[in-house]
Design a protein around this motif. Structure first.
Motif, mmCIF file in Angstrom:
data_model
loop_
_atom_site.group_PDB
_atom_site.id
_atom_site.type_symbol
_atom_site.label_atom_id
_atom_site.label_comp_id
_atom_site.label_asym_id
_atom_site.label_seq_id
_atom_site.Cartn_x
_atom_site.Cartn_y
_atom_site.Cartn_z
ATOM 1 N N ILE A 77 27.207 7.475 39.633
ATOM 2 C CA ILE A 77 28.267 8.466 39.472
ATOM 3 C C ILE A 77 28.930 8.241 38.123
ATOM 4 O O ILE A 77 29.433 7.144 37.843
ATOM 5 N N SER A 78 28.952 9.263 37.261
ATOM 6 C CA SER A 78 29.551 9.162 35.936
ATOM 7 C C SER A 78 30.895 9.870 35.952
ATOM 8 O O SER A 78 30.987 11.063 36.254
ATOM 9 N N VAL A 79 31.975 9.137 35.594
ATOM 10 C CA VAL A 79 33.343 9.636 35.731
ATOM 11 C C VAL A 79 34.045 9.597 34.383
ATOM 12 O O VAL A 79 34.104 8.546 33.732
ATOM 13 N N SER A 80 34.580 10.729 33.921
ATOM 14 C CA SER A 80 35.435 10.792 32.736
ATOM 15 C C SER A 80 36.444 11.914 32.922
ATOM 16 O O SER A 80 36.109 12.994 33.398
ATOM 17 N N PRO A 138 21.390 11.116 41.954
ATOM 18 C CA PRO A 138 20.895 10.479 43.189
ATOM 19 C C PRO A 138 19.642 9.656 42.902
ATOM 20 O O PRO A 138 18.983 9.807 41.856
ATOM 21 N N LEU A 139 19.295 8.775 43.825
ATOM 22 C CA LEU A 139 18.059 8.007 43.679
ATOM 23 C C LEU A 139 16.851 8.926 43.594
ATOM 24 O O LEU A 139 15.884 8.646 42.873
ATOM 25 N N HIS A 140 16.903 10.042 44.346
ATOM 26 C CA HIS A 140 15.819 11.020 44.313
ATOM 27 C C HIS A 140 16.426 12.411 44.147
ATOM 28 O O HIS A 140 17.449 12.719 44.754
ATOM 29 N N GLY A 141 15.795 13.216 43.330
ATOM 30 C CA GLY A 141 16.282 14.573 43.126
ATOM 31 C C GLY A 141 17.005 14.727 41.804
ATOM 32 O O GLY A 141 17.255 13.748 41.083
ATOM 33 N N PRO A 142 17.366 15.956 41.454
ATOM 34 C CA PRO A 142 17.972 16.239 40.149
ATOM 35 C C PRO A 142 19.426 15.810 40.084
ATOM 36 O O PRO A 142 20.099 15.629 41.108
ATOM 37 N N MET A 143 19.935 15.671 38.854
ATOM 38 C CA MET A 143 21.348 15.400 38.622
ATOM 39 C C MET A 143 22.160 16.616 39.041
ATOM 40 O O MET A 143 21.688 17.760 38.932
ATOM 41 N N LEU A 144 23.363 16.394 39.523
ATOM 42 C CA LEU A 144 24.233 17.502 39.885
ATOM 43 C C LEU A 144 25.653 17.213 39.468
ATOM 44 O O LEU A 144 26.044 16.051 39.260
ATOM 45 N N ALA A 192 20.605 13.889 47.598
ATOM 46 C CA ALA A 192 21.945 14.412 47.856
ATOM 47 C C ALA A 192 21.915 15.443 48.973
ATOM 48 O O ALA A 192 21.010 16.288 49.034
ATOM 49 N N GLY A 193 22.914 15.389 49.851
ATOM 50 C CA GLY A 193 23.065 16.395 50.885
ATOM 51 C C GLY A 193 23.765 17.622 50.337
ATOM 52 O O GLY A 193 24.010 17.733 49.130
ATOM 53 N N PRO A 194 24.156 18.556 51.201
ATOM 54 C CA PRO A 194 24.837 19.762 50.740
ATOM 55 C C PRO A 194 26.251 19.456 50.245
ATOM 56 O O PRO A 194 26.930 18.594 50.790
ATOM 57 N N VAL A 195 26.680 20.184 49.224
ATOM 58 C CA VAL A 195 28.039 20.061 48.702
ATOM 59 C C VAL A 195 28.986 20.825 49.619
ATOM 60 O O VAL A 195 28.681 21.939 50.056
ATOM 61 N N SER A 196 30.137 20.225 49.925
ATOM 62 C CA SER A 196 31.105 20.869 50.807
ATOM 63 C C SER A 196 32.513 20.587 50.309
ATOM 64 O O SER A 196 32.735 19.692 49.472
ATOM 65 N N ALA A 197 33.487 21.354 50.826
ATOM 66 C CA ALA A 197 34.889 21.086 50.535
ATOM 67 C C ALA A 197 35.377 19.944 51.412
ATOM 68 O O ALA A 197 34.789 19.661 52.458
ATOM 69 N N PHE A 198 36.451 19.262 51.001
ATOM 70 C CA PHE A 198 36.988 18.175 51.811
ATOM 71 C C PHE A 198 38.501 18.300 51.901
ATOM 72 O O PHE A 198 39.151 18.933 51.078
ATOM 73 N N ASP A 199 39.032 17.686 52.934
ATOM 74 C CA ASP A 199 40.464 17.661 53.169
ATOM 75 C C ASP A 199 41.039 16.425 52.491
ATOM 76 O O ASP A 199 40.666 15.297 52.818
ATOM 77 N N ALA A 200 41.953 16.621 51.538
ATOM 78 C CA ALA A 200 42.514 15.490 50.797
ATOM 79 C C ALA A 200 43.233 14.511 51.718
ATOM 80 O O ALA A 200 43.416 13.339 51.361
ATOM 81 N N ALA A 201 43.630 14.956 52.917
ATOM 82 C CA ALA A 201 44.318 14.056 53.847
ATOM 83 C C ALA A 201 43.430 12.894 54.272
ATOM 84 O O ALA A 201 43.928 11.828 54.642
ATOM 85 N N GLN A 202 42.102 13.080 54.207
ATOM 86 C CA GLN A 202 41.206 12.003 54.615
ATOM 87 C C GLN A 202 41.253 10.838 53.632
ATOM 88 O O GLN A 202 40.727 9.767 53.909
#
Length: 314
Positions: free
Chosen positions: A172-175, A201-207, A222-232
């Motif tokens: 994971i590249s973070v800036s 990911p170890l396998h598959g394209p960069m996203l 990588a699995g499907p991209v989804s929204a998340f609840d910030a409360a978690q």
């Protein structure tokens, strides 16, 4: 991916744990000279002892006398307790060195948190790092890489020079972004709080993952991209948040923050929980559950708690 330590390394770790067990139980009778001879006999022995001592400090709040004999069994003589602790890994801190804390990558990690602990660090470039409960991280700031060994982390990188987070299932590249990464046995969940991050990911394209999105990285990709609840991600503020959450799911999450054993009847699973709970006192959280739900809290010791469905009074 994490490499398993060699049999020789595991045996050295076990030997260090056995020395700690003897120190805990022998007290004034402990043979300090024999321990010193073992440490002096090998640089590997000394390194393992130093790591074990640091790990022991993480369990400083757990009484050394807590063993299987305190959990529904009659008291045993001290020597018998020691023999059992060394033989079957009773629930004392030194036995946890053998069970929970192997593989050795956790011992060797640069940063740790104990069960129930959250800690913050400021890195040299101004980035903010936080570790959640029972987590471990290696730092390689020269190559600007962090290796998440265990648990959960949050990273806020304010500058434009990327910091890389190496996890077992990808990079994971973070800036100029804030991200949370949580490891489980078979996946790595990445959640972006602000900005965007690049995932390989170890396998598959960069996203690219954007603010408000999360994805699970697995060995297959990588699995499907989804929204998340910030409360978690309330753990960053020392809070566990539930919104009409099944009690079973809530207790599984709460168990991450409690040393020892937390069990409950299956009948409690479908009950619902709503609220914000301070993680600094998980005993109080259990008391609040008992006050608001038909839950009976049975405490054998501080480290062995069972929840049952409270019977209605006729």
């Amino acid at each position: 991916m994490r490499q398993d330590p060699s049999p020789q390394a595991r045996e050295v770790a076990r030997a260090a744990a056995r020395w700690l067990a003897r120190m805990e139980f022998d007290g004034d009778d402990f043979d300090c000279a024999a321990l010193q001879r073992w440490r002096d006999s090998s640089a590997h022995h000394e390194a393992a002892w130093q790591k074990a001592q640091r790990l022991r400090q993480r369990f400083a709040g757990v009484p050394p006398s807590l063993g299987m004999a305190t959990l529904d069994r009659p008291a045993l003589p001290r020597r018998a307790v020691l023999k059992r602790a060394l033989g079957v890994a009773a629930l004392v801190p030194t036995a946890w060195l053998l069970g929970r804390e192997l593989p050795l990558e956790v011992w060797r990690a640069d940063l740790h948190t104990a069960t129930g602990e959250q800690r913050r660090w400021s890195l040299a470039d101004g980035s903010a790092l936080q570790l959640n409960t029972d987590s471990a991280l290696d730092l390689d700031l020269k190559s600007r890489r962090l290796v998440l060994v265990q648990g959960e982390m949050a990273l806020n990188v304010k500058g434009g020079t990327p910091l890389a987070i190496q996890a077992p299932f990808g990079l994971i590249s973070v800036s100029r972004s804030e991200v949370c990464v949580r490891l489980s046995e078979h996946s790595c969940r990445v959640s972006v709080l602000s900005g965007s991050v690049q995932l390989q990911p170890l396998h598959g394209p960069m996203l690219t993952l954007k603010e408000g999105e999360q994805v699970n990285l697995q060995a297959s990709g990588a699995g499907p991209v989804s929204a998340f609840d910030a409360a978690q991600l309330g753990w960053r503020d020392g809070v566990l948040v539930a919104q009409n959450q099944p009690l079973g799911d809530f207790l599984r999450e709460l168990g991450r923050y409690r040393p020892g054993v937390l069990r409950w009847d299956q009948a409690l699973e479908p009950l619902r929980v709503t609220g914000s709970f301070r993680l600094e006192n998980t005993d109080r959280i259990l008391a609040l559950l008992s006050a608001s739900l038909p839950v009976h809290v049975q405490t054998r010791t501080r480290y062995w708690v069972t929840l049952t469905l409270r019977k209605k009074v006729a």
